[in-house]
Design a protein around this motif. Structure first.
Motif, PDB file in Angstrom:
ATOM      1  N   TYR A  86       3.584 -62.810  30.690  1.00 45.78           N
ATOM      2  CA  TYR A  86       3.614 -62.168  31.999  1.00 45.78           C
ATOM      3  C   TYR A  86       4.342 -60.831  31.979  1.00 45.78           C
ATOM      4  N   PRO A  87       3.770 -59.822  32.640  1.00 51.09           N
ATOM      5  CA  PRO A  87       4.452 -58.522  32.746  1.00 51.09           C
ATOM      6  C   PRO A  87       5.815 -58.696  33.409  1.00 51.09           C
ATOM      7  N   GLY A  88       6.751 -57.875  32.996  1.00 56.41           N
ATOM      8  CA  GLY A  88       8.085 -57.942  33.565  1.00 56.41           C
ATOM      9  C   GLY A  88       9.032 -58.832  32.787  1.00 56.41           C
ATOM     10  N   MET A  89       8.503 -59.656  31.920  1.00 57.13           N
ATOM     11  CA  MET A  89       9.352 -60.520  31.100  1.00 57.13           C
ATOM     12  C   MET A  89       9.815 -59.745  29.873  1.00 57.13           C
ATOM     13  N   ALA A  90      11.059 -59.944  29.484  1.00 55.25           N
ATOM     14  CA  ALA A  90      11.550 -59.329  28.244  1.00 55.25           C
ATOM     15  C   ALA A  90      10.663 -59.816  27.109  1.00 55.25           C
ATOM     16  N   GLY A  91      10.128 -58.906  26.336  1.00 53.54           N
ATOM     17  CA  GLY A  91       9.234 -59.256  25.247  1.00 53.54           C
ATOM     18  C   GLY A  91       7.768 -59.069  25.570  1.00 53.54           C
ATOM     19  N   TYR A  92       7.463 -58.672  26.802  1.00 56.41           N
ATOM     20  CA  TYR A  92       6.053 -58.488  27.167  1.00 56.41           C
ATOM     21  C   TYR A  92       5.410 -57.333  26.396  1.00 56.41           C
ATOM     22  N   THR A  93       6.208 -56.362  26.000  1.00 57.20           N
ATOM     23  CA  THR A  93       5.666 -55.216  25.267  1.00 57.20           C
ATOM     24  C   THR A  93       5.897 -55.357  23.762  1.00 57.20           C
ATOM     25  N   TYR A  94       6.024 -56.581  23.286  1.00 59.80           N
ATOM     26  CA  TYR A  94       6.316 -56.855  21.878  1.00 59.80           C
ATOM     27  C   TYR A  94       5.259 -57.798  21.322  1.00 59.80           C
ATOM     28  N   LYS A  95       4.655 -57.436  20.223  1.00 56.89           N
ATOM     29  CA  LYS A  95       3.692 -58.314  19.556  1.00 56.89           C
ATOM     30  C   LYS A  95       4.383 -58.891  18.334  1.00 56.89           C
ATOM     31  N   ASN A  96       4.519 -60.209  18.323  1.00 62.18           N
ATOM     32  CA  ASN A  96       5.318 -60.835  17.272  1.00 62.18           C
ATOM     33  C   ASN A  96       4.493 -61.738  16.367  1.00 62.18           C
ATOM     34  N   SER A  97       5.063 -62.006  15.226  1.00 57.09           N
ATOM     35  CA  SER A  97       4.384 -62.831  14.222  1.00 57.09           C
ATOM     36  C   SER A  97       4.154 -64.249  14.707  1.00 57.09           C
ATOM     37  N   ILE A  98       5.166 -64.867  15.301  1.00 64.42           N
ATOM     38  CA  ILE A  98       5.073 -66.287  15.593  1.00 64.42           C
ATOM     39  C   ILE A  98       3.991 -66.602  16.625  1.00 64.42           C
ATOM     40  N   SER A  99       3.855 -65.792  17.661  1.00 68.19           N
ATOM     41  CA  SER A  99       2.803 -66.051  18.653  1.00 68.19           C
ATOM     42  C   SER A  99       1.427 -65.977  18.001  1.00 68.19           C
ATOM     43  N   ASN A 100       1.240 -64.957  17.183  1.00 68.04           N
ATOM     44  CA  ASN A 100      -0.040 -64.780  16.515  1.00 68.04           C
ATOM     45  C   ASN A 100      -0.264 -65.844  15.451  1.00 68.04           C
ATOM     46  N   ALA A 101       0.793 -66.212  14.728  1.00 68.07           N
ATOM     47  CA  ALA A 101       0.662 -67.260  13.719  1.00 68.07           C
ATOM     48  C   ALA A 101       0.319 -68.605  14.357  1.00 68.07           C
ATOM     49  N   CYS A 102       0.856 -68.868  15.540  1.00 69.25           N
ATOM     50  CA  CYS A 102       0.496 -70.109  16.246  1.00 69.25           C
ATOM     51  C   CYS A 102      -0.997 -70.132  16.563  1.00 69.25           C
ATOM     52  N   LEU A 103      -1.531 -69.020  17.060  1.00 72.58           N
ATOM     53  CA  LEU A 103      -2.971 -68.972  17.349  1.00 72.58           C
ATOM     54  C   LEU A 103      -3.767 -69.159  16.061  1.00 72.58           C
ATOM     55  N   PHE A 104      -3.343 -68.527  14.977  1.00 69.26           N
ATOM     56  CA  PHE A 104      -4.007 -68.721  13.683  1.00 69.26           C
ATOM     57  C   PHE A 104      -3.997 -70.198  13.297  1.00 69.26           C
ATOM     58  N   HIS A 105      -2.843 -70.819  13.392  1.00 66.95           N
ATOM     59  CA  HIS A 105      -2.664 -72.221  13.024  1.00 66.95           C
ATOM     60  C   HIS A 105      -3.589 -73.131  13.847  1.00 66.95           C
ATOM     61  N   ILE A 106      -3.595 -72.922  15.142  1.00 70.78           N
ATOM     62  CA  ILE A 106      -4.436 -73.733  16.033  1.00 70.78           C
ATOM     63  C   ILE A 106      -5.905 -73.541  15.694  1.00 70.78           C
ATOM     64  N   ALA A 107      -6.327 -72.295  15.525  1.00 75.71           N
ATOM     65  CA  ALA A 107      -7.739 -72.005  15.240  1.00 75.71           C
ATOM     66  C   ALA A 107      -8.166 -72.603  13.899  1.00 75.71           C
ATOM     67  N   ALA A 108      -7.333 -72.462  12.881  1.00 75.18           N
ATOM     68  CA  ALA A 108      -7.684 -72.993  11.561  1.00 75.18           C
ATOM     69  C   ALA A 108      -7.815 -74.514  11.595  1.00 75.18           C
ATOM     70  N   ARG A 109      -6.904 -75.178  12.283  1.00 73.43           N
ATOM     71  CA  ARG A 109      -6.979 -76.637  12.369  1.00 73.43           C
ATOM     72  C   ARG A 109      -8.163 -77.081  13.219  1.00 73.43           C
ATOM     73  N   LEU A 110      -8.439 -76.364  14.295  1.00 76.03           N
ATOM     74  CA  LEU A 110      -9.617 -76.716  15.100  1.00 76.03           C
ATOM     75  C   LEU A 110     -10.900 -76.543  14.294  1.00 76.03           C
ATOM     76  N   TYR A 111     -10.951 -75.515  13.471  1.00 77.74           N
ATOM     77  CA  TYR A 111     -12.125 -75.339  12.610  1.00 77.74           C
ATOM     78  C   TYR A 111     -12.255 -76.526  11.656  1.00 77.74           C
ATOM     79  N   ARG A 112     -11.142 -76.946  11.080  1.00 77.89           N
ATOM     80  CA  ARG A 112     -11.176 -78.083  10.170  1.00 77.89           C
ATOM     81  C   ARG A 112     -11.679 -79.348  10.874  1.00 77.89           C
ATOM     82  N   PHE A 113     -11.269 -79.551  12.110  1.00 80.12           N
ATOM     83  CA  PHE A 113     -11.690 -80.741  12.854  1.00 80.12           C
ATOM     84  C   PHE A 113     -13.146 -80.677  13.294  1.00 80.12           C
TER      85      PHE A 113
END
Length: 172
Positions: A86-113
């Motif tokens: 959400y805009p206005g939250m500290a970190g809204y203008t920051y793209k970090n590894s962990i958020s993106n890695a979580c999406l990678f992790h979820i997508a890879a496991r969903l593909y496997r399933f």
């Protein structure tokens, strides 16, 4: 998303929930409620076909994937998820590894399933963004056969200045 979380939850938080949901799927943990029974705690209730739909862990995880992928931000840094939702939250203008890695992790496991190429496409998109393209938050060191995972970068500079902070949760 539950109203109690609609201004505090970040992409990393939702990602951790998605990974946990996939763990429940793998362990055959029982899911014994319908979407109408837990509207305040069920982040997927607004996606149900009707109020009494019994959902599965796989459906739950797929919906987490879909909500995260819908926030893939092409307005800066060549893509990526922002740390916060959400805009206005500290970190809204920051793209970090962990958020993106979580999406990678979820997508890879969903593909496997499922074998559904949509999930493979997401995993490739995120991996290429993290590792090869744009800002290079994941760096491979051939001389030591190891990786470094940088924390993230700000969108104000189009992610040209990467934070080299090491955080243990970026390494799993």
């Amino acid at each position: 998303m539950p109203s109690s979380q609609n201004k505090t939850e970040g992409n990393d938080d939702q990602g951790f929930w998605g990974i946990t949901i996939l763990d429940a799927l793998e362990k055959n943990f029982p899911l014994n409620f319908t979407t109408s029974e837990h509207t305040e705690t069920n982040p997927c209730d607004s996606h149900a076909d009707n109020a009494d739909t019994k959902i599965s862990w796989l459906t739950f995880a797929a919906r987490v994937h879909d909500t995260m992928l819908a926030r893939w931000d092409m307005s800066s840094c060549g893509g990526g998820l922002k740390w916060q939702i959400y805009p206005g939250m500290a970190g809204y203008t920051y793209k970090n590894s962990i958020s993106n890695a979580c999406l990678f992790h979820i997508a890879a496991r969903l593909y496997r399933f499922t074998g559904n190429d949509t999930y493979l496409d997401t995993a490739n998109l995120v991996w290429n963004w993290l590792y090869r393209d744009q800002i290079g938050l994941v760096q491979y060191h051939e001389d030591s056969n190891s990786y470094t995972i940088y924390d993230g970068a700000g969108t104000e500079s189009n992610c040209t200045s990467v934070s080299v902070s090491d955080w243990s949760y970026n390494y799993g």
